[in-house]
Motif scaffolding. Structure first.
Motif, short mmCIF file in Angstrom:
data_model
loop_
_atom_site.label_atom_id
_atom_site.label_comp_id
_atom_site.label_asym_id
_atom_site.label_seq_id
_atom_site.Cartn_x
_atom_site.Cartn_y
_atom_site.Cartn_z
N ARG A 139 0.83 -1.21 0.00
CA ARG A 139 0.00 0.00 0.00
C ARG A 139 0.86 1.25 0.00
O ARG A 139 0.56 2.24 -0.67
CB ARG A 139 -0.91 -0.01 1.23
N PHE A 140 1.94 1.23 0.79
CA PHE A 140 2.81 2.40 0.87
C PHE A 140 3.48 2.67 -0.48
O PHE A 140 3.56 3.83 -0.93
CB PHE A 140 3.87 2.18 1.95
N LEU A 141 3.96 1.62 -1.14
CA LEU A 141 4.58 1.80 -2.46
C LEU A 141 3.56 2.31 -3.47
O LEU A 141 3.89 3.16 -4.33
CB LEU A 141 5.18 0.47 -2.93
N LEU A 142 2.34 1.81 -3.39
CA LEU A 142 1.29 2.29 -4.30
C LEU A 142 1.03 3.78 -4.09
O LEU A 142 0.89 4.55 -5.05
CB LEU A 142 0.01 1.49 -4.08
N ILE A 143 0.98 4.20 -2.83
CA ILE A 143 0.76 5.62 -2.52
C ILE A 143 1.92 6.47 -3.04
O ILE A 143 1.71 7.55 -3.59
CB ILE A 143 0.56 5.80 -1.01
N LEU A 144 3.16 5.98 -2.89
CA LEU A 144 4.31 6.73 -3.42
C LEU A 144 4.21 6.90 -4.93
O LEU A 144 4.51 7.98 -5.47
CB LEU A 144 5.61 6.00 -3.06
N ILE A 145 3.78 5.86 -5.61
CA ILE A 145 3.64 5.95 -7.07
C ILE A 145 2.57 6.98 -7.43
O ILE A 145 2.76 7.82 -8.33
CB ILE A 145 3.28 4.57 -7.66
N LEU A 146 1.43 6.93 -6.73
CA LEU A 146 0.36 7.89 -7.00
C LEU A 146 0.80 9.32 -6.72
O LEU A 146 0.46 10.25 -7.46
CB LEU A 146 -0.88 7.53 -6.15
N VAL A 147 1.57 9.52 -5.64
CA VAL A 147 2.08 10.86 -5.31
C VAL A 147 3.02 11.35 -6.40
O VAL A 147 2.96 12.51 -6.83
CB VAL A 147 2.78 10.84 -3.94
N SER A 148 3.91 10.47 -6.87
CA SER A 148 4.85 10.86 -7.93
C SER A 148 4.11 11.24 -9.20
O SER A 148 4.45 12.25 -9.86
CB SER A 148 5.83 9.70 -8.21
N VAL A 149 3.09 10.45 -9.55
CA VAL A 149 2.30 10.77 -10.75
C VAL A 149 1.58 12.10 -10.58
O VAL A 149 1.55 12.94 -11.49
CB VAL A 149 1.30 9.63 -11.04
N SER A 150 0.99 12.31 -9.38
CA SER A 150 0.27 13.56 -9.13
C SER A 150 1.20 14.76 -9.21
O SER A 150 0.86 15.79 -9.81
CB SER A 150 -0.39 13.51 -7.74
N GLU A 151 2.39 14.63 -8.62
CA GLU A 151 3.35 15.74 -8.66
C GLU A 151 3.78 16.03 -10.10
O GLU A 151 3.89 17.19 -10.51
CB GLU A 151 4.56 15.41 -7.81
N GLY A 152 4.00 14.97 -10.87
CA GLY A 152 4.39 15.17 -12.27
C GLY A 152 3.30 15.86 -13.06
O GLY A 152 3.58 16.75 -13.89
N LEU A 153 2.03 15.48 -12.83
CA LEU A 153 0.92 16.13 -13.54
C LEU A 153 0.78 17.59 -13.14
O LEU A 153 0.50 18.46 -13.98
CB LEU A 153 -0.38 15.38 -13.25
N LEU A 154 0.98 17.90 -11.85
CA LEU A 154 0.92 19.29 -11.41
C LEU A 154 2.04 20.12 -12.04
O LEU A 154 1.83 21.25 -12.49
CB LEU A 154 1.01 19.35 -9.88
N ASN A 155 3.24 19.55 -12.06
CA ASN A 155 4.36 20.26 -12.70
C ASN A 155 4.06 20.54 -14.17
O ASN A 155 4.33 21.63 -14.69
CB ASN A 155 5.63 19.43 -12.59
N LEU A 156 3.51 19.53 -14.83
CA LEU A 156 3.18 19.69 -16.24
C LEU A 156 2.12 20.78 -16.43
O LEU A 156 2.20 21.59 -17.36
CB LEU A 156 2.68 18.36 -16.80
N MET A 157 1.14 20.82 -15.53
CA MET A 157 0.08 21.82 -15.62
C MET A 157 0.65 23.23 -15.46
O MET A 157 0.32 24.14 -16.22
CB MET A 157 -0.98 21.57 -14.55
N TYR A 158 1.55 23.42 -14.48
CA TYR A 158 2.14 24.74 -14.28
C TYR A 158 3.03 25.14 -15.46
O TYR A 158 2.98 26.28 -15.94
CB TYR A 158 2.94 24.77 -12.97
#
Length: 395
Positions: free
Chosen positions: A13-32
């Motif tokens: 579960r922890f690894l899955l959350i880390l992956i989701l956080v990394s994807v979310s951060e990448g999408l936010l960076n791309l949006m900005y």
């Protein structure tokens, strides 16, 4: 095993959350990078200090920029000596590249315009930091909630297991008292007859004495089995394992019970490999397992029954089967055959069983890292088989 399973569940579960956080951060960076910064520059004519600065912005750079902007705004409100000193410290903290960039943006502005620019850029920086931290905050909350739910579930399972353990313990004690009551009543009755009736014929006295002895031994055997069951179930008990030849151990137990099969009119047919198979075993306890299964075959099958004891080595697993072509075990009994006192009262009275032997046998096999199961009607040769699987063999 249970706690190991929970551990790997948390890790996954922890690894899955880390992956989701990394994807979310990448999408936010791309949006900005692709939407917000270009819009600010085109619509509001504001060049945010992160624009074209890094291919992927970082929290550290944003924090440096925020502190620099805050100090720049504070310097405007302070006297020159203090303001100049504080501004110099801010430039060192932010780094020359960032401070030069900000100075270039405000060089041609009036003080009022520069102040508005710095305030707007500072507010935007705080907003960017908040949005970039938001996935981490959500992930931390989600993981904490998940851990809380898992812990509650684990506690609920432990509570149910304790309740089931208490129920089974009370049932065991109740059945134990019932099994002891019958021979104790017989011993008391015959003893009273011997004491009060002095004119009993010698033959009858002998019969009563033999009955008292037999019933006393029955109680002794039952108490001994209960002691073994409790001992194996107690915390901290450990097997005394030594290096033993498994196949030779089987042959020794079979040889010791050969005459019992002869007296019952049954035939035992060992099919054990000739080569050696060395394993770490508690020899007396494992002999108890095999002897118990063979004695059960003698006790619960009619004369003329054939009993097979087979052994085979399959890759990393030793398999022992004690099979017979005798009476089939009823399905309702077979389902709980390894529970203590699973046999009905009538069965225990008529055949002398306590229902503890198979429970003890399974505990011993489990403590050796193996399994003990009942199979019925698997082949045409035999009706039932008790199958022992061990995976701790030495090569």
């Amino acid at each position: 095993m249970k706690h190991t399973t929970w551990k790997w569940t948390f890790i996954r579960r922890f690894l899955l959350i880390l992956i989701l956080v990394s994807v979310s951060e990448g999408l936010l960076n791309l949006m900005y990078d692709r939407a917000v910064y270009p819009w600010l520059e085109q619509a509001l004519h504001i060049r945010f200090f992160m624009t074209n600065w890094e291919s992927e912005q970082t929290i550290g750079l944003l924090v440096q920029g925020t502190l620099y902007l805050a100090v720049q705004g504070l310097c405007k409100q302070l006297p020159d000596p203090a303001g100049i000193g504080l501004q110099s410290a801010a430039e060192k903290l932010a780094g020359s590249r960032l401070s030069e960039y900000m100075e270039e943006q405000t060089r041609h502005m009036t003080d009022r315009e520069a102040q508005l620019y710095l305030l707007g850029t500072g507010a935007l920086t705080l907003f960017v930091i908040f949005t970039l931290l938001l996935p981490y905050v959500i992930a931390a909350f989600a993981f904490g909630r998940m851990v809380e739910l898992q812990v509650r579930q684990l506690e609920e399972q432990d509570r149910k297991q304790r309740e089931e353990y208490d129920r089974r313990r009370n049932l065991l004690l109740s059945d134990m008292a019932h099994d002891l009551k019958t021979p104790m009543t017989a011993v008391a009755g015959y003893s009273r007859a011997l004491v009060e009736e002095s004119d009993l014929p010698g033959e009858l006295q002998q019969q009563y004495s033999e009955t008292i002895y037999r019933k006393s031994m029955q109680m002794s055997d039952l108490l001994h089995l209960l002691f073994e069951y409790v001992k194996l179930d107690s915390e901290g008990y450990q097997l005394k394992q030594t290096r033993e030849d498994l196949w030779e151990l089987l042959r020794e137990v079979i040889a010791g019970l050969y005459m019992d099969f002869e007296e019952k009119g049954m035939e035992i047919l060992p099919e054990i490999p000739e080569e050696e198979l060395w394993m770490q075993l508690d020899k007396p306890q494992f002999q108890r397992v095999i002897a118990n299964l063979l004695n059960n075959a003698i006790r619960h099958n009619p004369a003329g029954t054939h009993v097979w004891v087979t052994g085979e080595w399959d890759e990393d697993e030793a398999v022992i089967r004690i099979c017979d072509d005798g009476a089939e075990i009823p399905e309702e009994t077979a389902r709980y055959i390894f529970d203590p006192f699973v046999l009905g009262d009538e069965s225990r009275r008529s055949k002398g069983g306590s229902g503890l032997g198979l429970s003890i046998a399974r505990k011993i096999v489990h403590m050796h890292g193996g399994s003990l199961e009942l199979e019925q009607k698997k082949t045409a040769e035999y009706q039932k088989a008790f199958v022992i699987r061990l995976t701790t063999a030495e090569t």
